[in-house]
Write an enzyme that holds these catalytic residues in place. Structure first.
Site, mmCIF file in Angstrom:
data_model
loop_
_atom_site.group_PDB
_atom_site.id
_atom_site.type_symbol
_atom_site.label_atom_id
_atom_site.label_comp_id
_atom_site.label_asym_id
_atom_site.label_seq_id
_atom_site.Cartn_x
_atom_site.Cartn_y
_atom_site.Cartn_z
ATOM 1 N N TYR A 98 12.801 31.765 1.816
ATOM 2 C CA TYR A 98 11.570 32.397 2.305
ATOM 3 C C TYR A 98 11.728 32.826 3.767
ATOM 4 O O TYR A 98 12.237 32.070 4.597
ATOM 5 C CB TYR A 98 10.408 31.411 2.237
ATOM 6 C CG TYR A 98 9.946 31.125 0.830
ATOM 7 C CD1 TYR A 98 9.459 32.144 0.016
ATOM 8 C CD2 TYR A 98 9.984 29.832 0.324
ATOM 9 C CE1 TYR A 98 9.029 31.867 -1.273
ATOM 10 C CE2 TYR A 98 9.552 29.553 -0.959
ATOM 11 C CZ TYR A 98 9.080 30.577 -1.756
ATOM 12 O OH TYR A 98 8.652 30.316 -3.018
ATOM 13 N N LYS B 119 0.851 -1.203 0.000
ATOM 14 C CA LYS B 119 0.000 0.000 0.000
ATOM 15 C C LYS B 119 0.884 1.251 0.000
ATOM 16 O O LYS B 119 2.083 1.174 0.298
ATOM 17 C CB LYS B 119 -0.904 -0.005 1.228
ATOM 18 C CG LYS B 119 -0.150 -0.064 2.560
ATOM 19 C CD LYS B 119 -1.090 -0.299 3.736
ATOM 20 C CE LYS B 119 -0.313 -0.375 5.042
ATOM 21 N NZ LYS B 119 -1.207 -0.636 6.183
ATOM 22 N N MET C 277 9.015 24.025 -1.649
ATOM 23 C CA MET C 277 8.232 22.945 -2.240
ATOM 24 C C MET C 277 9.083 22.073 -3.176
ATOM 25 O O MET C 277 8.955 20.851 -3.179
ATOM 26 C CB MET C 277 7.037 23.521 -2.998
ATOM 27 C CG MET C 277 6.088 22.446 -3.502
ATOM 28 S SD MET C 277 4.684 23.100 -4.414
ATOM 29 C CE MET C 277 3.643 23.715 -3.119
ATOM 30 N N ARG D 2 -10.665 -0.719 15.099
ATOM 31 C CA ARG D 2 -10.610 -0.007 13.821
ATOM 32 C C ARG D 2 -11.544 -0.800 12.912
ATOM 33 O O ARG D 2 -12.736 -0.856 13.195
ATOM 34 C CB ARG D 2 -9.148 0.067 13.332
ATOM 35 C CG ARG D 2 -8.910 1.070 12.249
ATOM 36 C CD ARG D 2 -7.422 1.252 11.916
ATOM 37 N NE ARG D 2 -6.794 0.041 11.414
ATOM 38 C CZ ARG D 2 -5.532 -0.020 10.974
ATOM 39 N NH1 ARG D 2 -4.779 1.063 10.974
ATOM 40 N NH2 ARG D 2 -5.023 -1.152 10.533
HETATM 41 C C1 LIG Z 1 -0.509 -1.533 6.868
HETATM 42 C C2 LIG Z 1 -1.034 -2.809 7.402
HETATM 43 C C3 LIG Z 1 -0.184 -3.915 7.519
HETATM 44 C C4 LIG Z 1 1.312 -3.829 7.323
HETATM 45 O O1 LIG Z 1 1.835 -3.235 8.494
HETATM 46 P P1 LIG Z 1 3.393 -3.164 8.841
HETATM 47 O O2 LIG Z 1 3.415 -2.786 10.273
HETATM 48 O O3 LIG Z 1 3.981 -2.109 7.980
HETATM 49 O O4 LIG Z 1 3.980 -4.488 8.576
HETATM 50 C C5 LIG Z 1 -0.755 -5.118 7.899
HETATM 51 N N1 LIG Z 1 -2.079 -5.217 8.176
HETATM 52 C C6 LIG Z 1 -2.900 -4.169 8.097
HETATM 53 C C7 LIG Z 1 -4.340 -4.363 8.423
HETATM 54 C C8 LIG Z 1 -2.416 -2.918 7.728
HETATM 55 O O5 LIG Z 1 -3.245 -1.882 7.669
#
Ligand SMILES: *Cc1c(COP(=O)(O)O)cnc(C)c1O
Length: 393
Positions: free
Chosen positions: A285, A54, A334, A148
């Site tokens: 800046y 991700k 930036m 969550r």
């Molecule tokens: C992001 C995520 C992971 C990976 O987490 P790491 O701590 O980076 O290994 C695994 N499971 C879920 C549900 C996540 O959101």
């Protein structure tokens, strides 16, 4: 087809020559392989890695990393969003791609078109998915205390009902450990007890589903800290993110096994120009840097839009040029950052400056940067921007 001359961006960047880029990320293939091997050795028998790619593989480049992992034979991935999953598939990534977050019903058709696996975030969402009317592959998320996503482990009847929905192809059942960053030990005892409690609550759900005669899908609990600190809990998959990239979130988190990993990312940029300042002249800046003496500065072609935290302004952060440290002067812009090179011999426009990684005998780690910016490695890496070119070396 070759990319147009001078065009940057991460698509197909593996093949292009980065020497003309303004700022780029190098991924060390051997170290990635080392981390994969190291993490695989921790898995229980039959367990497999399900790398978390991700957020553009935590800034490393999702296609680059997942493509490499595919070549190692890894066939399971997890991402946060449907668009991340679609992109992986469009770029030819094979295997199961699990979306761990919420997908809007208007995007359910993408799940089927790209053969994606959706997380059931709770019972109500399972019914919405089922209502779509066509078969969808899912993993059911169970909430064992993080509060969550996931249906509560105490709602067994609802979990059973999810199994009875006819349009869900249930391929997995999982939970997320939220206190696995600390293994056992007196000051951390409550975290340890909490983790054991989460695993126990999850196991209880699995046992009770089996008692009802339901087919048990693959199960998984562990992300990086879960696998590093509680490898025996991992189950069929370990959803490793940060550890795959060779680091943990905080340098000081106690994890004996973190030292087995090797950071795979270097971040580099280029010097666009060099200037000499007279005493009293200022930089950038708000004129936040005032030269106390004759000062040489270098203008780097990277800024906060590339993910270099603005908190590193005014001497908090440094870069490496020819193995020497050059402190940031003034505020990070930036698209540009200005550093003091007065003490560094023979610097020229076009030279490389290292933001993360080694230069000569010196090194700046992602831990150094994260600490200076007041954050964790995960945030710093995942915010590295889309303008950066990414290559495997
Ligand atoms: C992001 C995520 C992971 C990976 O987490 P790491 O701590 O980076 O290994 C695994 N499971 C879920 C549900 C996540 O959101």
């Amino acid at each position: 087809m070759m990319p147009a001359e001078g065009v940057s961006g991460n698509i197909a960047s593996n093949k292009k020559d980065h020497r003309r880029d303004r700022a780029w990320i190098e991924i060390d293939r051997q170290k990635l392989r080392h981390n994969v091997d190291t993490l695989q050795k921790l898995l229980p028998p039959g367990g497999r890695l399900m790398p978390a790619v991700k957020a553009d593989a935590y800034g490393h480049g999702a296609i680059l990393v997942a493509g490499e992992l595919n070549a190692y034979g890894i066939r399971h991935f997890c991402v946060a969003t449907v668009s991340e999953a679609v992109e992986l598939r469009q770029k030819g990534i094979r295997g199961e791609i699990l979306i761990m977050g919420y997908t809007h019903p208007e995007q359910f058709s993408l799940l089927r078109r790209y053969r994606l696996t959706q997380t059931v975030v709770d019972y109500a969402y399972a019914r919405i998915l089922n209502h779509y009317g066509r078969k969808i592959r899912v993993h059911i998320k169970i909430d064992t205390g993080m509060h969550r996503l996931g249906e509560s482990c105490s709602h067994l009847e609802m979990i059973v009902s999810i199994f009875r929905l006819k349009n869900l192809r249930i391929k997995g059942l999982y939970t997320h450990l939220c206190a696995a960053d600390s293994p056992s030990g007196p000051p951390e005892a409550d975290k340890h007890d909490f983790t054991v409690g989460q695993a126990g609550a999850f196991e209880e759900v699995v046992v009770r589903l089996k008692k009802q005669g339901l087919p048990c899908p693959a199960i998984h609990l562990a992300a990086s800290y879960g696998l590093l600190n509680y490898p025996e809990l991992a189950g069929d998959y370990a959803r490793v993110g940060i550890a795959l990239y060779g680091v943990i979130s905080n340098r000081n988190d106690c994890s004996e096994r973190a030292g087995l990993l090797a950071p795979i990312l270097s971040l580099k940029t280029r010097i666009a120009a060099i200037k000499e300042l007279m005493p009293g002249e200022t930089v950038g800046y708000g004129r936040r840097f005032v030269a106390a003496r004759k000062t040489s500065i270098a203008i780097l072609t990277i800024g906060y839009a590339d993910g270099l935290p603005r908190a590193l302004s005014c001497g908090v952060g440094q870069v490496l040029i020819n193995g020497h440290h050059a402190p940031v002067v003034g505020t990070i812009c930036m698209d540009q950052t200005i550093v003091d090179i007065t003490a560094i011999p023979q610097v020229a426009a076009g030279d490389v400056a290292v933001i993360i990684g080694a230069s000569g005998e010196s090194e700046i780690s992602v831990y150094d940067l994260a600490e200076q910016a007041g954050t964790i490695t995960n945030e710093l890496l995942s915010r590295l921007g889309s303008r950066l070119c990414r290559i495997m070396v």
